[in-house]
Motif scaffolding. Structure first.
Motif, mmCIF file in Angstrom:
data_model
loop_
_atom_site.group_PDB
_atom_site.id
_atom_site.type_symbol
_atom_site.label_atom_id
_atom_site.label_comp_id
_atom_site.label_asym_id
_atom_site.label_seq_id
_atom_site.Cartn_x
_atom_site.Cartn_y
_atom_site.Cartn_z
ATOM 1 N N ALA A 162 41.215 17.818 63.717
ATOM 2 C CA ALA A 162 42.537 18.012 63.111
ATOM 3 C C ALA A 162 43.053 19.433 63.336
ATOM 4 O O ALA A 162 44.234 19.637 63.657
ATOM 5 C CB ALA A 162 42.465 17.717 61.615
ATOM 6 N N CYS A 163 42.167 20.411 63.203
ATOM 7 C CA CYS A 163 42.569 21.806 63.393
ATOM 8 C C CYS A 163 42.942 22.082 64.849
ATOM 9 O O CYS A 163 43.904 22.807 65.136
ATOM 10 C CB CYS A 163 41.446 22.736 62.947
ATOM 11 S SG CYS A 163 41.185 22.761 61.150
ATOM 12 N N THR A 164 42.181 21.520 65.757
ATOM 13 C CA THR A 164 42.462 21.731 67.177
ATOM 14 C C THR A 164 43.784 21.092 67.569
ATOM 15 O O THR A 164 44.564 21.668 68.343
ATOM 16 C CB THR A 164 41.309 21.153 68.024
ATOM 17 O OG1 THR A 164 40.103 21.858 67.705
ATOM 18 C CG2 THR A 164 41.593 21.308 69.507
ATOM 19 N N ARG A 165 44.076 19.930 67.009
ATOM 20 C CA ARG A 165 45.360 19.267 67.290
ATOM 21 C C ARG A 165 46.512 20.142 66.786
ATOM 22 O O ARG A 165 47.518 20.325 67.489
ATOM 23 C CB ARG A 165 45.393 17.904 66.599
ATOM 24 C CG ARG A 165 46.650 17.099 66.920
ATOM 25 C CD ARG A 165 46.694 15.788 66.148
ATOM 26 N NE ARG A 165 45.514 14.974 66.390
ATOM 27 C CZ ARG A 165 44.620 14.674 65.472
ATOM 28 N NH1 ARG A 165 44.747 15.142 64.233
ATOM 29 N NH2 ARG A 165 43.581 13.921 65.760
ATOM 30 N N TYR A 166 46.329 20.697 65.595
ATOM 31 C CA TYR A 166 47.369 21.567 65.026
ATOM 32 C C TYR A 166 47.568 22.817 65.884
ATOM 33 O O TYR A 166 48.710 23.228 66.152
ATOM 34 C CB TYR A 166 46.971 21.969 63.600
ATOM 35 C CG TYR A 166 47.946 22.910 62.931
ATOM 36 C CD1 TYR A 166 49.102 22.427 62.322
ATOM 37 C CD2 TYR A 166 47.704 24.288 62.915
ATOM 38 C CE1 TYR A 166 50.008 23.289 61.717
ATOM 39 C CE2 TYR A 166 48.594 25.156 62.314
ATOM 40 C CZ TYR A 166 49.744 24.655 61.719
ATOM 41 O OH TYR A 166 50.641 25.520 61.132
ATOM 42 N N ALA A 167 46.452 23.422 66.335
ATOM 43 C CA ALA A 167 46.539 24.640 67.148
ATOM 44 C C ALA A 167 47.271 24.373 68.459
ATOM 45 O O ALA A 167 48.085 25.190 68.913
ATOM 46 C CB ALA A 167 45.133 25.186 67.409
ATOM 47 N N ARG A 168 47.015 23.251 69.058
ATOM 48 C CA ARG A 168 47.673 22.910 70.320
ATOM 49 C C ARG A 168 49.167 22.686 70.118
ATOM 50 O O ARG A 168 49.993 23.029 70.977
ATOM 51 C CB ARG A 168 47.014 21.680 70.937
ATOM 52 C CG ARG A 168 45.635 21.985 71.534
ATOM 53 C CD ARG A 168 44.904 20.740 71.974
ATOM 54 N NE ARG A 168 43.638 21.074 72.608
ATOM 55 C CZ ARG A 168 42.646 20.221 72.805
ATOM 56 N NH1 ARG A 168 42.774 18.959 72.404
ATOM 57 N NH2 ARG A 168 41.534 20.614 73.395
ATOM 58 N N GLU A 169 49.514 22.111 68.978
ATOM 59 C CA GLU A 169 50.936 21.933 68.666
ATOM 60 C C GLU A 169 51.635 23.278 68.533
ATOM 61 O O GLU A 169 52.840 23.390 68.820
ATOM 62 C CB GLU A 169 51.084 21.138 67.364
ATOM 63 C CG GLU A 169 50.681 19.676 67.484
ATOM 64 C CD GLU A 169 50.663 18.974 66.143
ATOM 65 O OE1 GLU A 169 50.889 19.656 65.112
ATOM 66 O OE2 GLU A 169 50.404 17.745 66.113
ATOM 67 N N LYS A 170 50.891 24.291 68.123
ATOM 68 C CA LYS A 170 51.440 25.638 67.978
ATOM 69 C C LYS A 170 51.346 26.443 69.268
ATOM 70 O O LYS A 170 51.671 27.641 69.283
ATOM 71 C CB LYS A 170 50.695 26.378 66.863
ATOM 72 C CG LYS A 170 50.904 25.785 65.471
ATOM 73 C CD LYS A 170 52.368 25.893 65.042
ATOM 74 C CE LYS A 170 52.583 25.363 63.631
ATOM 75 N NZ LYS A 170 54.014 25.464 63.216
ATOM 76 N N GLY A 171 50.898 25.824 70.345
ATOM 77 C CA GLY A 171 50.872 26.486 71.632
ATOM 78 C C GLY A 171 49.584 27.217 71.972
ATOM 79 O O GLY A 171 49.529 27.970 72.953
ATOM 80 N N TYR A 172 48.528 26.998 71.188
ATOM 81 C CA TYR A 172 47.251 27.671 71.448
ATOM 82 C C TYR A 172 46.441 26.916 72.502
ATOM 83 O O TYR A 172 46.505 25.676 72.594
ATOM 84 C CB TYR A 172 46.410 27.768 70.168
ATOM 85 C CG TYR A 172 46.800 28.915 69.265
ATOM 86 C CD1 TYR A 172 46.098 30.118 69.308
ATOM 87 C CD2 TYR A 172 47.855 28.786 68.372
ATOM 88 C CE1 TYR A 172 46.447 31.168 68.471
ATOM 89 C CE2 TYR A 172 48.217 29.828 67.536
ATOM 90 C CZ TYR A 172 47.514 31.013 67.591
ATOM 91 O OH TYR A 172 47.865 32.053 66.772
ATOM 92 N N ILE A 173 45.700 27.667 73.293
ATOM 93 C CA ILE A 173 44.690 27.091 74.183
ATOM 94 C C ILE A 173 43.402 26.974 73.376
ATOM 95 O O ILE A 173 42.977 27.934 72.712
ATOM 96 C CB ILE A 173 44.459 27.981 75.413
ATOM 97 C CG1 ILE A 173 45.741 28.075 76.245
ATOM 98 C CG2 ILE A 173 43.306 27.444 76.267
ATOM 99 C CD1 ILE A 173 45.648 29.086 77.367
#
Length: 360
Positions: free
Chosen positions: A281-292
């Motif tokens: 869930a955290c990784t999905r959120y980070a990717r939505e925010k533009g994080y690699i």
């Protein structure tokens, strides 16, 4: 048929560990691949295959034991000759010089006839306890032989000993670097040569650095590890992170070393499902925010954080833990502190809310 010891002599084979080994395997019911990384005599792989016929068992013939097995009939012929020659000499007694000369002639004739001499097996018959030679030349140079127990009875034919095994011969690191085996459904059987071993009884002796590297690679995997009280590695094992079982036995070694404690240490890692869900869930959120997002695995560094998130020059290391119950290991705490000291952001996250605050 289950062999309780290997068909031929082998220093360090785990005779007497069968029932403990059976119990250990029962604690890994979901493992589908079992790898005997340092193969040895193949005894552990043989046990694993017989006890877990549902699993794929890989034997890494680290010491080229198959070559010795392929010449077993010839070795039995030699055994009978030396047994007859030395039957009048008491066990552990020094062989008279005329007997030494006769033995050397028999060994030479055997090597000439078959083009092969099982030096490791012969060493157990006539060398001082614990000594091993690798070549006929070494036997010819030796002045003294000792009469150990050389029964005229032949070694058993290993008809089914290796049946069902996947047999390879690779450097031990290959298995840890193969992503196919980087799963909680793989069990690594680890019985490496101790780093104080002189290498005479092993094709590839381990250095202290090798042993240290092995401990690092074991960090996030299921394993069953054998060691003894003469090896300094045992003290590192006691500090290893995660749930584990330690079984100790007092065993006899040889006349020069007496007895020592052997240890079987095993651990079953199964990532908590809630922890997996949190990380996803955290990784999905980070990717939505533009994080690699980079999953940090197979690094060879025990305890390094689970993931690295990158964006706009920021680097954030995150160790995920089960909400409400997850705890940091000593190694994980060390890595978080070390990364913070180097001016990186390194945090432990228990909830999605904590992660969102971190990723802002």
């Amino acid at each position: 048929m289950i062999y309780k010891k290997s068909p031929l002599p082998f220093q360090g084979q785990k005779v007497g560990w069968f029932e403990d080994f059976r119990t250990m395997l029962e604690s890994f019911p979901d493992c589908t691949t079992i790898i005997d990384v340092f193969g040895g005599s193949g005894l552990l792989a043989h046990w694993a295959r017989r006890l877990r016929p549902d699993a794929r068992v890989i034997w890494n013939d680290f010491d080229n034991f198959r070559e010795r097995l392929s010449h077993l009939a010839e070795t039995n012929e030699l055994k009978a000759k030396l047994s007859a020659l030395s039957k009048e000499i008491g066990r552990e007694k020094k062989i008279p010089q005329e007997g030494v000369m006769s033995i050397k002639q028999i060994l030479r004739s055997h090597a000439e006839k078959f083009g092969y001499l099982d030096c490791k097996t012969v060493s157990t018959w006539i060398l001082f306890s614990g000594m091993y030679f690798k070549s006929l030349k070494e036997f010819e140079k030796e002045k003294d032989f000792y009469r150990h127990f050389i029964s005229p009875a032949p070694y058993p034919t290993p008809d089914a000993y290796l049946n069902g095994l996947t047999i390879v011969r690779e450097d031990w690191r290959v298995f840890f670097n193969n992503p196919t085996y980087d799963t909680d459904r793989t069990l690594f059987l680890l019985d490496p040569p101790y780093f104080f071993t002189d290498g005479y009884s092993y094709e590839g002796a381990m250095t202290y650095q090798d042993q240290s590297d092995l401990l690092d690679l074991m960090g996030c995997r299921n394993y069953c590890y054998f060691t003894n009280s003469n090896s300094a590695i045992v003290f590192h094992i006691k500090e290893f992170e995660g749930a584990r079982q330690v079984i100790k036995k007092r065993v006899g070694v040889n006349y020069s070393q007496g007895s020592l404690d052997e240890f079987m240490v095993y651990r079953h890692i199964k990532m908590n499902q809630k922890e997996k869900e949190l990380e996803t869930a955290c990784t999905r959120y980070a990717r939505e925010k533009g994080y690699i997002s980079i999953k940090l695995e197979n690094t060879g560094h025990t305890g390094i954080p689970d993931r690295l998130y990158l964006k706009d020059g920021r680097a954030i290391f995150v160790e995920f833990k089960t909400p409400g119950s997850g705890r940091l290991s000593v190694f994980q705490s060390h890595w978080l502190q070390r990364l913070e000291k180097e001016q990186f952001t390194a945090r432990t996250v228990w909830t999605i809310e904590e992660f969102k605050e971190l990723i802002i």
